[in-house]
Design a protein around this motif. Structure first.
Motif, mmCIF file in Angstrom:
data_model
loop_
_atom_site.group_PDB
_atom_site.id
_atom_site.type_symbol
_atom_site.label_atom_id
_atom_site.label_comp_id
_atom_site.label_asym_id
_atom_site.label_seq_id
_atom_site.Cartn_x
_atom_site.Cartn_y
_atom_site.Cartn_z
ATOM 1 N N ALA B 67 7.817 9.050 2.234
ATOM 2 C CA ALA B 67 8.090 8.211 1.056
ATOM 3 C C ALA B 67 8.561 6.815 1.488
ATOM 4 N N LEU B 68 9.454 6.758 2.461
ATOM 5 C CA LEU B 68 9.949 5.455 2.930
ATOM 6 C C LEU B 68 8.821 4.629 3.546
ATOM 7 N N ASP B 69 7.994 5.282 4.339
ATOM 8 C CA ASP B 69 6.874 4.572 4.970
ATOM 9 C C ASP B 69 5.867 4.087 3.925
ATOM 10 N N GLU B 70 5.680 4.863 2.888
ATOM 11 C CA GLU B 70 4.756 4.452 1.828
ATOM 12 C C GLU B 70 5.277 3.208 1.109
ATOM 13 N N ILE B 71 6.589 3.176 0.894
ATOM 14 C CA ILE B 71 7.194 1.993 0.264
ATOM 15 C C ILE B 71 6.913 0.756 1.125
ATOM 16 N N ALA B 72 7.124 0.897 2.420
ATOM 17 C CA ALA B 72 6.892 -0.238 3.328
ATOM 18 C C ALA B 72 5.425 -0.659 3.325
ATOM 19 N N ARG B 73 4.527 0.314 3.350
ATOM 20 C CA ARG B 73 3.095 0.022 3.365
ATOM 21 C C ARG B 73 2.664 -0.704 2.095
ATOM 22 N N LYS B 74 3.159 -0.218 0.956
ATOM 23 C CA LYS B 74 2.771 -0.823 -0.319
ATOM 24 C C LYS B 74 3.335 -2.237 -0.450
ATOM 25 N N ALA B 75 4.556 -2.433 0.038
ATOM 26 C CA ALA B 75 5.177 -3.759 -0.039
ATOM 27 C C ALA B 75 4.454 -4.745 0.876
ATOM 28 N N LYS B 76 3.900 -4.217 1.956
ATOM 29 C CA LYS B 76 3.149 -5.082 2.873
ATOM 30 C C LYS B 76 1.824 -5.498 2.217
ATOM 31 N N GLU B 77 1.204 -4.549 1.547
ATOM 32 C CA GLU B 77 -0.065 -4.834 0.877
ATOM 33 C C GLU B 77 0.121 -5.771 -0.305
ATOM 34 N N ASN B 78 1.281 -5.664 -0.941
ATOM 35 C CA ASN B 78 1.545 -6.460 -2.144
ATOM 36 C C ASN B 78 2.977 -7.009 -2.067
ATOM 37 N N PRO B 79 3.151 -8.134 -1.379
ATOM 38 C CA PRO B 79 4.504 -8.629 -1.079
ATOM 39 C C PRO B 79 5.384 -8.866 -2.316
ATOM 40 N N ALA B 80 4.763 -9.054 -3.463
ATOM 41 C CA ALA B 80 5.572 -9.256 -4.678
ATOM 42 C C ALA B 80 6.457 -8.050 -4.966
ATOM 43 N N LEU B 81 5.988 -6.879 -4.559
ATOM 44 C CA LEU B 81 6.752 -5.656 -4.808
ATOM 45 C C LEU B 81 8.128 -5.687 -4.144
ATOM 46 N N ALA B 82 8.210 -6.376 -3.005
ATOM 47 C CA ALA B 82 9.455 -6.340 -2.216
ATOM 48 C C ALA B 82 10.658 -6.879 -2.989
ATOM 49 N N ARG B 83 10.387 -7.629 -4.049
ATOM 50 C CA ARG B 83 11.500 -8.152 -4.849
ATOM 51 C C ARG B 83 11.888 -7.210 -5.984
ATOM 52 N N GLN B 84 11.071 -6.158 -6.188
ATOM 53 C CA GLN B 84 11.365 -5.210 -7.276
ATOM 54 C C GLN B 84 12.055 -3.956 -6.721
ATOM 55 N N GLU B 85 12.690 -3.230 -7.652
ATOM 56 C CA GLU B 85 13.231 -1.906 -7.303
ATOM 57 C C GLU B 85 12.149 -0.849 -7.480
ATOM 58 N N PRO B 86 12.112 0.222 -6.722
ATOM 59 C CA PRO B 86 13.090 0.560 -5.679
ATOM 60 C C PRO B 86 12.766 -0.070 -4.317
ATOM 61 N N LEU B 107 14.885 8.554 -7.048
ATOM 62 C CA LEU B 107 13.889 9.159 -7.942
ATOM 63 C C LEU B 107 12.720 8.194 -8.176
ATOM 64 N N GLN B 108 13.035 6.903 -8.305
ATOM 65 C CA GLN B 108 11.968 5.897 -8.444
ATOM 66 C C GLN B 108 11.095 5.875 -7.184
ATOM 67 N N THR B 109 11.755 6.025 -6.028
ATOM 68 C CA THR B 109 11.010 6.028 -4.766
ATOM 69 C C THR B 109 10.030 7.192 -4.723
ATOM 70 N N LEU B 110 10.513 8.363 -5.146
ATOM 71 C CA LEU B 110 9.612 9.523 -5.214
ATOM 72 C C LEU B 110 8.476 9.265 -6.189
ATOM 73 N N ALA B 111 8.819 8.672 -7.344
ATOM 74 C CA ALA B 111 7.793 8.458 -8.371
ATOM 75 C C ALA B 111 6.693 7.520 -7.864
ATOM 76 N N VAL B 112 7.064 6.419 -7.221
ATOM 77 C CA VAL B 112 6.019 5.464 -6.822
ATOM 78 C C VAL B 112 5.245 5.930 -5.593
ATOM 79 N N THR B 113 5.760 6.910 -4.865
ATOM 80 C CA THR B 113 5.038 7.376 -3.673
ATOM 81 C C THR B 113 4.348 8.716 -3.896
ATOM 82 N N HIS B 114 4.776 9.465 -4.897
ATOM 83 C CA HIS B 114 4.257 10.820 -5.085
ATOM 84 C C HIS B 114 3.574 11.044 -6.430
ATOM 85 N N ALA B 115 3.639 10.082 -7.336
ATOM 86 C CA ALA B 115 3.152 10.378 -8.687
ATOM 87 C C ALA B 115 2.231 9.276 -9.203
#
Ligand SMILES: [Ca+2]
Ligand SMILES: [Ca+2]
Lengths: 314, 314
Positions: B67-86, B107-115
């Motif tokens: 889940a943590l790695d997915e957050i990093a990957r998605k933020a890299k692909e779309n840098p605007a995300l890095a300013r949003q939660e989670p 829970l938000q982290t799980l939602a954006v990486t798993h759902a």
């Protein structure tokens, strides 16, 4: 399919014809190593609906008959119950009272026959019932109201490397009592509807599983592909149903890439079984019958395709 | 157990001793036809926890790392995300922010990486991650952080007529991606936690299964015997866990009649793996360790009992 491993005719209760050929051709294609449609054994998963597909469902679903018989048995054991609901209405066959107030009486009937006991207790109730109950028309035990052609097909699929699963709107705890003995399908390959079950320590200090009256999962319609995903985790390559409750299961199974076989039992035999489809309250087959042509599903005409319907009396 | 069908030592990564003998004796007893403890093949069901039992779980559960790695990957692909939660809090490793407000950020982290994607999409994310991610300490792929002695035991059980199941608090859709390849446990024998999945027609008109963020089932603690009942429908005769999350599973499995084997991995090897038990936030082993003596469960001392921990690099 190595012919030496199978009898000359592995489906003797099926008449020769288009339907039987479609089944045998499909099995031959997916088991032919090196062939274009070869499916490795891991992918050979076949799912079967139960009511109306593997066994009969008239005049009422057999599980509903179990509930009614349980009400009668309990009221006989404890006559005071007969004055209470839902016992009174069930015993009086007062369908109007049972369905009033959003089917409150029917839900109560399910609760008192299916819930508030351990899973082992429930299984032993079902077992006792299956031993003594007889079908109102044929007078045979319910476990003999299974379709002989389907028993042959289940056996053939097992011999050709398939894993067969039941995926039914019926209760999973109900079906698991007889599925292994009757169909050769072990408990872990039975997917069905369920109530919430909780873990607790019993009065004897031993762990037990307690069946509550709260519905957990309805394995019908769109619930069927969901149940398949949950329990099997892989898209089957063969699906067999008989009603609109199987529509999404057939769409899902035959919507995958590679060879797929979708099948529907059409109840056309009013002499040997029952004839019903678009207007039947039980086992309604309407939309799925319309889609069968467009999606290339094979419709089994019970009257034309099956030499025998039920197995010979043992 | 016919000795000619098995290698001289079917568990070469297990040191000879009490633990290994308990396992081999149990298998010999339940497979000895005509013996007092014989269990027919249908009853030979063995259930294994995953995190800390079949593969490591330190420094954090591997699925949490995904889940943590997915957050990093998605933020890299779309840098605007890095300013949003989670994203912001995850990238800043701001655990306080993530756990505030009832773990809202986690829970938000799980939602954006798993759902909010199809089950197929999720499986391909996990597959991609497994290909490239490396364990922070050993630098090995996570699928090589499995325990060699347990791979040998799974294989031995398979050869002696057992059906092995995974019963884990981990996500079922996550584990099914690698369980077959890594453990030889096919998708239909993986039981885990799940989100609600819904059936729908995709944009291409093809049926698909959509993973929502709503928790459906937590397969941990008392949920484990419930999951076993739901998916397997029969009480296993062998259970292997490593933490208090396995307590009820072991109680349930060893609480049945006839021969039963309960096992716990005790992480005692700080040199080759990690040493932790009663006070670890991950894989806490406390109550179950206390009960092991009274209930006759076998505690595997990783340091004493295992010759090898991880498989040799391929
Ligand atoms: Ca049906
Ligand atoms: Ca664990």
């Amino acid at each position: 399919m190595p012919s030496d491993a199978l009898p000359d005719d592995p489906l003797p209760s099926w008449h020769d014809g288009r339907t039987k050929r479609a089944i045998l051709d499909f099995i031959a294609r997916v088991t032919k190593q090196g062939g274009p449609d070869y499916a490795p054994p891991a992918e050979r998963i076949a799912v079967f609906d139960n009511d109306g597909t593997l066994w009969a469902e008239k005049p009422v679903y057999f599980q509903a008959q179990f509930a009614l018989d349980e009400i009668a048995r309990k009221a006989k054991e404890n006559p005071a119950l007969a004055r209470q609901e839902p016992y009174r209405s069930v015993l009086a066959k007062d369908l109007k009272a049972l369905t009033a107030d959003n089917h409150k009486g029917l839900l109560q009937t399910l609760a008192v026959t299916h819930a508030n006991m351990t899973t082992e207790e429930f299984a032993s109730r079902v077992q006792d019932w299956l031993k003594t109950a007889r079908h109102p028309v044929t007078k045979r035990p319910y476990t003999e109201m299974v379709y002989q052609p389907q028993l042959e097909l289940l056996a053939l699929l097992g011999k050709t490397g398939f894993r067969t699963f039941i995926v039914s709107g019926g209760g999973v705890e109900f079906m698991r009592v007889f599925a292994d003995k009757v169909y050769g399908v072990p408990p872990e390959r039975v997917v069905g509807s369920s109530d919430v079950v909780t873990f607790r320590m019993g009065k004897d200090g031993k762990p037990e599983l307690y069946k509550t009256a709260k519905v957990e999962f309805v394995d019908d319609g769109p619930g069927k592909p969901v149940g398949i995903n949950r329990f099997i985790g892989r898209r089957p390559i063969l699906a067999f149903g008989n009603s609109d409750g199987d529509l999404q299961m057939l769409q899902y199974v035959t919507g995958g890439a590679g060879p797929r076989l979708g099948l529907l039992v059409h109840h056309t035999d009013g002499a040997r079984e029952w004839a019903y489809d678009r207007k039947s309250p039980v086992g309604k087959l309407d939309k799925a019958l319309d889609e069968a042509g467009a999606r290339g599903w094979t419709v089994v005409d019970m009257k034309q395709d099956w030499k025998e319907v039920f197995p010979p009396a043992p």
